[in-house]
Design a protein around this motif. Sequence first.
Motif, PDB file in Angstrom:
ATOM      1  N   THR A  56       0.838  -1.201   0.000  1.00 15.48           N
ATOM      2  CA  THR A  56       0.000   0.000   0.000  1.00 15.48           C
ATOM      3  C   THR A  56       0.874   1.252   0.000  1.00 15.48           C
ATOM      4  OG1 THR A  56      -0.086   0.207   2.404  1.00 15.48           O
ATOM      5  CG2 THR A  56      -1.775  -1.205   1.353  1.00 15.48           C
ATOM      6  N   LEU A  57       0.241   2.374  -0.304  1.00  8.57           N
ATOM      7  CA  LEU A  57       0.948   3.661  -0.237  1.00  8.57           C
ATOM      8  C   LEU A  57       1.446   3.925   1.179  1.00  8.57           C
ATOM      9  CD1 LEU A  57      -1.317   6.034  -2.362  1.00  8.57           C
ATOM     10  CD2 LEU A  57       0.987   5.262  -2.896  1.00  8.57           C
ATOM     11  N   GLU A  58       0.614   3.567   2.156  1.00  7.59           N
ATOM     12  CA  GLU A  58       1.003   3.784   3.548  1.00  7.59           C
ATOM     13  C   GLU A  58       2.247   2.964   3.895  1.00  7.59           C
ATOM     14  OE1 GLU A  58      -2.109   2.933   2.582  1.00  7.59           O
ATOM     15  OE2 GLU A  58      -3.189   4.805   2.959  1.00  7.59           O
ATOM     16  N   GLU A  59       2.290   1.714   3.426  1.00  4.45           N
ATOM     17  CA  GLU A  59       3.458   0.858   3.689  1.00  4.45           C
ATOM     18  C   GLU A  59       4.705   1.416   3.015  1.00  4.45           C
ATOM     19  OE1 GLU A  59       1.465  -3.568   4.170  1.00  4.45           O
ATOM     20  OE2 GLU A  59       1.532  -2.672   2.162  1.00  4.45           O
ATOM     21  N   LEU A  60       4.561   1.863   1.771  1.00  3.75           N
ATOM     22  CA  LEU A  60       5.720   2.443   1.076  1.00  3.75           C
ATOM     23  C   LEU A  60       6.170   3.728   1.756  1.00  3.75           C
ATOM     24  CD1 LEU A  60       7.768   2.246  -1.194  1.00  3.75           C
ATOM     25  CD2 LEU A  60       6.134   3.450  -2.684  1.00  3.75           C
ATOM     26  N   SER A  61       5.230   4.506   2.251  1.00  3.42           N
ATOM     27  CA  SER A  61       5.585   5.727   2.981  1.00  3.42           C
ATOM     28  C   SER A  61       6.409   5.399   4.220  1.00  3.42           C
ATOM     29  CB  SER A  61       4.322   6.494   3.399  1.00  3.42           C
ATOM     30  OG  SER A  61       3.676   7.036   2.280  1.00  3.42           O
ATOM     31  N   ARG A  62       6.010   4.362   4.948  1.00  2.00           N
ATOM     32  CA  ARG A  62       6.762   3.959   6.156  1.00  2.00           C
ATOM     33  C   ARG A  62       8.165   3.489   5.784  1.00  2.00           C
ATOM     34  NH1 ARG A  62       2.101   1.087   7.305  1.00  2.00           N
ATOM     35  NH2 ARG A  62       0.593   2.392   8.359  1.00  2.00           N
ATOM     36  N   ILE A  63       8.282   2.728   4.696  1.00  2.00           N
ATOM     37  CA  ILE A  63       9.600   2.271   4.226  1.00  2.00           C
ATOM     38  C   ILE A  63      10.448   3.469   3.829  1.00  2.00           C
ATOM     39  CG2 ILE A  63      10.791   0.993   2.392  1.00  2.00           C
ATOM     40  CD1 ILE A  63       8.309  -0.921   2.389  1.00  2.00           C
ATOM     41  N   ALA A  64       9.837   4.429   3.138  1.00  2.00           N
ATOM     42  CA  ALA A  64      10.560   5.615   2.665  1.00  2.00           C
ATOM     43  C   ALA A  64      11.065   6.480   3.818  1.00  2.00           C
ATOM     44  CB  ALA A  64       9.674   6.434   1.738  1.00  2.00           C
ATOM     45  N   GLU A  65      10.431   6.364   4.999  1.00  2.00           N
ATOM     46  CA  GLU A  65      10.914   7.112   6.163  1.00  2.00           C
ATOM     47  C   GLU A  65      12.307   6.645   6.592  1.00  2.00           C
ATOM     48  OE1 GLU A  65       8.331   7.875   9.536  1.00  2.00           O
ATOM     49  OE2 GLU A  65       6.595   7.525   8.232  1.00  2.00           O
TER      50      GLU A  65
END
Length: 194
Positions: A56-65
Amino acid sequence: MVKVSEACKTGLVIAVSGLPGSGKTSLARRLAERLGLRYLSLGEMFRKLAHEKRITLEELSRIAEKDASIDKAIDDKAIEEASKGCIVVDGHISAWTLENTAHLKVLVMAPINVRAERIARRDNKSIEDALTEIRVREESESRRFMKFYGINIFDLSIFDLIINSEKFNEEEVFEIVMSAVKIVLRKIREGRKA
């Protein structure tokens, strides 16, 4: 009316920023089409990456952090394309990324409840789910952009034009920005700083 060829002849670069559901993508696409400019969506690149990774976008956002290379690859592409001119770049931090390249930096904004309603309608989901998605993404982006770039997304001083898309409908937002584009093109023709 601005001639299509004129905008591209000048090498015009427009950065359109805004939070999810603000209307930035609709505006950016329409500007590119009307002015005969290329269009690049940094959000689409991010969504495509999430899709490729099957997360999900949320999961990718967390990884990108934790992994700066994700945003860096997207932002490097924006800089590369903007350096060629003739483009509208649509992205949350495109104004900052293209600070020294964009002739016009526009922020489209709207209250969170308005943005959630738009996203819920667009993506066929509940307003509650849209609100959750917005909050997760915005909190993640705020942390990432400060951590990796030193960008405070709440400091809006970088923008040349800020428009509230709750107050002005899509057509009115477009007309306002086109007025600014005409002024910028005139300045470029006259050799003045745009």
